[in-house]
Design an enzyme around this catalytic site. Structure first.
Site, PDB file in Angstrom:
ATOM      1  N   GLY A  34     -33.025 -27.907  -0.754  1.00  0.00           N
ATOM      2  CA  GLY A  34     -32.553 -28.128  -2.123  1.00  0.00           C
ATOM      3  C   GLY A  34     -31.456 -29.178  -2.202  1.00  0.00           C
ATOM      4  O   GLY A  34     -31.344 -30.047  -1.332  1.00  0.00           O
TER       5      GLY A  34
ATOM      6  N   CYS B 232     -23.098 -23.926  -9.655  1.00  0.00           N
ATOM      7  CA  CYS B 232     -22.156 -23.090  -8.899  1.00  0.00           C
ATOM      8  C   CYS B 232     -21.090 -22.373  -9.712  1.00  0.00           C
ATOM      9  O   CYS B 232     -20.868 -21.183  -9.505  1.00  0.00           O
ATOM     10  CB  CYS B 232     -21.450 -23.933  -7.841  1.00  0.00           C
ATOM     11  SG  CYS B 232     -22.540 -24.349  -6.476  1.00  0.00           S
TER      12      CYS B 232
ATOM     13  N   ASN C  42     -31.518 -20.578  -2.209  1.00  0.00           N
ATOM     14  CA  ASN C  42     -30.735 -20.342  -3.418  1.00  0.00           C
ATOM     15  C   ASN C  42     -30.311 -18.890  -3.579  1.00  0.00           C
ATOM     16  O   ASN C  42     -30.977 -17.976  -3.115  1.00  0.00           O
ATOM     17  CB  ASN C  42     -31.444 -20.868  -4.667  1.00  0.00           C
ATOM     18  CG  ASN C  42     -32.920 -20.549  -4.665  1.00  0.00           C
ATOM     19  OD1 ASN C  42     -33.508 -20.325  -3.618  1.00  0.00           O
ATOM     20  ND2 ASN C  42     -33.502 -20.477  -5.839  1.00  0.00           N
ATOM     21  N   THR C  43     -29.172 -18.722  -4.248  1.00  0.00           N
ATOM     22  CA  THR C  43     -28.586 -17.396  -4.461  1.00  0.00           C
ATOM     23  C   THR C  43     -28.233 -17.271  -5.944  1.00  0.00           C
ATOM     24  O   THR C  43     -27.076 -17.291  -6.312  1.00  0.00           O
ATOM     25  CB  THR C  43     -27.308 -17.226  -3.614  1.00  0.00           C
ATOM     26  OG1 THR C  43     -26.458 -18.364  -3.861  1.00  0.00           O
ATOM     27  CG2 THR C  43     -27.606 -17.147  -2.155  1.00  0.00           C
TER      28      THR C  43
ATOM     29  N   LYS D 157     -15.114 -20.044  -0.364  1.00  0.00           N
ATOM     30  CA  LYS D 157     -15.996 -20.875  -1.183  1.00  0.00           C
ATOM     31  C   LYS D 157     -16.018 -20.381  -2.628  1.00  0.00           C
ATOM     32  O   LYS D 157     -15.904 -21.170  -3.569  1.00  0.00           O
ATOM     33  CB  LYS D 157     -17.412 -20.894  -0.592  1.00  0.00           C
ATOM     34  CG  LYS D 157     -18.448 -21.635  -1.400  1.00  0.00           C
ATOM     35  CD  LYS D 157     -18.147 -23.129  -1.542  1.00  0.00           C
ATOM     36  CE  LYS D 157     -18.888 -23.782  -2.689  1.00  0.00           C
ATOM     37  NZ  LYS D 157     -20.198 -24.245  -2.445  1.00  0.00           N
TER      38      LYS D 157
ATOM     39  N   ARG E 288     -16.970 -35.725 -24.310  1.00  0.00           N
ATOM     40  CA  ARG E 288     -16.360 -36.018 -23.004  1.00  0.00           C
ATOM     41  C   ARG E 288     -15.166 -36.961 -23.105  1.00  0.00           C
ATOM     42  O   ARG E 288     -14.609 -37.367 -22.075  1.00  0.00           O
ATOM     43  CB  ARG E 288     -17.404 -36.644 -22.065  1.00  0.00           C
ATOM     44  CG  ARG E 288     -18.589 -35.751 -21.750  1.00  0.00           C
ATOM     45  CD  ARG E 288     -18.211 -34.640 -20.791  1.00  0.00           C
ATOM     46  NE  ARG E 288     -19.386 -33.906 -20.371  1.00  0.00           N
ATOM     47  CZ  ARG E 288     -19.398 -33.051 -19.361  1.00  0.00           C
ATOM     48  NH1 ARG E 288     -18.296 -32.806 -18.668  1.00  0.00           N
ATOM     49  NH2 ARG E 288     -20.492 -32.403 -19.050  1.00  0.00           N
TER      50      ARG E 288
END
Ligand code: UDX
Ligand code: UDX
Length: 464
Positions: free
Chosen positions: A13, A275, A90-91, A219, A432
């Protein structure tokens, strides 16, 4: 050719692909193989069009693929042949059962551990590269410990801190590499072997080691701290809009305090990406699990402010455009969760587009890299969406522009030309804060930045 070490990575990934490409590039005498349960992904990595867009990745793949970097489909055989195995599957956040919506779904990690167990015929070092809740290594160890005979497994944690869009630069010159292990003789030996790999290009003082639980937790915490900064500055942007303070000026003044630092203080429509939200919710779930309700609430508020910021942005569009968007055409400039990536996972643009569609607006989406993903994300959404890569054609005939990604190209657009092609009164919502607001106002636009006074020709219409 005989290679000094044989390294395998399971999971091709955004994390597995670039990080293994860098190891192969820096260690030409090591053989690096990447496998994935999805054969299409492997085909894509072996083709001219890589499945991941990342500046600088193409060049490194060209230099290594077929020499010491291989993308393969024979997972079982590769497990047999390699001694060092990275796990980068992936998690995602669990969507069912206990902990749904918060806990990490560890089924892929567990399946991978079982696969390694089943096909190993010699001792292996198994390295968690995926971001995992603290104590996951214990589950992996327990599964692997059920091996019959003399085969031993050492589980290490080596979380990846690279950010998308700058992955290759982050991998080449990381702030730090973190390696966690059991503090047993065999654990320390395995740890040293992994240190040796990174020592090929990372200065010794930047390779830090710790116990395995600290490494896993670091992390999650690093991502939570970064996301917290974005939510902190975004919460203040709301206050700026009420008080005529300017968020960029506040951020500059606060960020110049060396104890605070200037990074991650850009206000906007909120953080996205695979994430931040997932890892914070994971942290929240862990705190709840250990009975730490106050700590859980504290971190959950970081995610709530992120959602609030997106709601505020769409409420502002509605309020400023006379409280109705029905039938109006809104051009979304930028769909990826940040610039320099085609990744749209958890992109605020998904949520904002849905809100606009719910108001019966027509939405035109423009993005230099993310249109394919955008169409997948919005496949189930009814309503009128069109996808046009060229920003000038996309904006033509629209009532408003909403800038949702900080792509460099949007700073340099010819807004005079765009203004001419739009329906008047024309609006810009700069989610932005990247364009020259005064200049656009002078051209004729009504301009709504984040956390700064609006430059509008109307009385304040927003009743929300
Ligand atoms: C993912 C997680 O999101 C992140 O938290 C973690 O740190 C690393 O893994 P990413 O690389 O961006 O990050 O995920 P993704 O692009 O989805 O890649 C995972 C790959 O693993 C997919 O290609 C998937 O097909 C593969 N996979 C998944 C396996 O090979 N085996 C499995 O059992 C499950
Ligand atoms: C993040 C971490 O930075 C990285 O270390 C980790 O390994 C994976 O998660 P990534 O998700 O690729 O990386 O992107 P990042 O650059 O951290 O940006 C996350 C989000 O925050 C983006 O949506 C970005 O637009 C937003 N952001 C960032 C802001 O809104 N303001 C800022 O000042 C900085």
């Amino acid at each position: 050719m005989k290679f000094k070490k044989n390294i395998l990575c399971i999971g091709a990934g955004y994390v597995g692909g670039p990080s293994m490409a860098m190891i192969a590039y820096k260690c030409p005498d090591y053989r690096v193989t990447i496998v994935d349960t999805n054969p299409d992904r492997i085909d894509a990595w072996n083709s001219a069009e890589l499945p991941v867009y990342e500046p600088g990745l193409d060049e490194i793949i060209k230099k290594t693929r077929g020499k010491n970097l291989f993308f393969a489909k024979d997972i079982e055989n590769q497990i047999k042949e390699n001694d060092i195995i990275f796990v980068s599957v992936n998690t995602p956040t669990k969507t069912f059962g206990a902990g749904a919506g918060k806990a990490a779904d560890l089924q892929f990690v567990e399946k991978t551990a079982r696969q390694i167990l089943e096909h190993s015929q010699s001792p292996k070092i198994v390295i968690e590269k995926s971001t995992l809740p603290v104590k996951t290594a214990l589950a992996m160890e327990r599964i692997l410990a059920s091996a019959k005979g003399k085969i031993t497994f050492e589980v290490l944690s080596n979380p990846e801190f690279m950010a998308e869009g700058t992955a290759m630069a982050d991998l080449e010159k990381p702030d730090r590499v973190l390696i966690g292990s059991r503090e047993t003789q065999s654990g320390l030996k395995a740890r040293a072997e992994l240190v040796d790999i990174y020592a090929r290009w990372v200065p010794a003082e930047k390779i830090i080691t710790s116990n395995i639980w600290s490494s896993e937790l670091s992390k999650l915490v690093a991502n939570a701290f970064l996301a917290q900064r974005v939510s902190s500055i975004n919460s203040i942007s709301a206050l700026c809009e009420k008080t005529d303070a300017d968020i960029s000026e506040v951020a500059r003044a606060v960020g110049m305090d060396s104890r605070v630092g200037s990074k991650f203080l850009k206000a906007g429509i909120g953080f996205g990406g695979s994430c931040f939200k997932k890892d914070i919710l994971n942290l929240v779930y862990l705190c709840n699990y250990y009975g730490l309700q106050e700590v859980a609430d504290y971190w959950e508020s970081v995610v709530k402010i992120n959602e609030y910021q997106q709601d505020r942005f769409t409420a502002n569009i509605l309020g400023s455009m006379f409280n109705t968007l029905a039938g109006k055409k809104i051009c979304i400039l930028g769909f990826s969760f940040k610039a320099d990536t085609g990744d749209t996972r958890e992109s605020p643009a998904i949520y904002i587009t849905r809100k606009l569609l719910a108001e019966h607006a027509q939405v035109v989406i423009s993005d230099p890299k993310a249109l394919k993903n955008a169409a997948i994300d919005l496949a189930s959404d009814k309503g009128k969406i069109s996808y046009i890569e060229d920003p000038y054609s996309a904006a033509s005939g629209c009532h408003a522009l909403a800038i949702l990604t900080d792509w460099e190209l949007y700073r340099k657009l010819d807004f005079q030309k765009i203004y001419k092609s739009m329906v008047k009164p024309a609006f810009i919502f700069d989610g932005r804060n990247i364009i020259d607001h005064k200049k656009c106002f002078d051209i004729g636009f009504n301009v709504y930045p984040i956390g700064k006074p609006a430059l509008s020709r109307f009385e304040d219409q927003s009743s929300v």
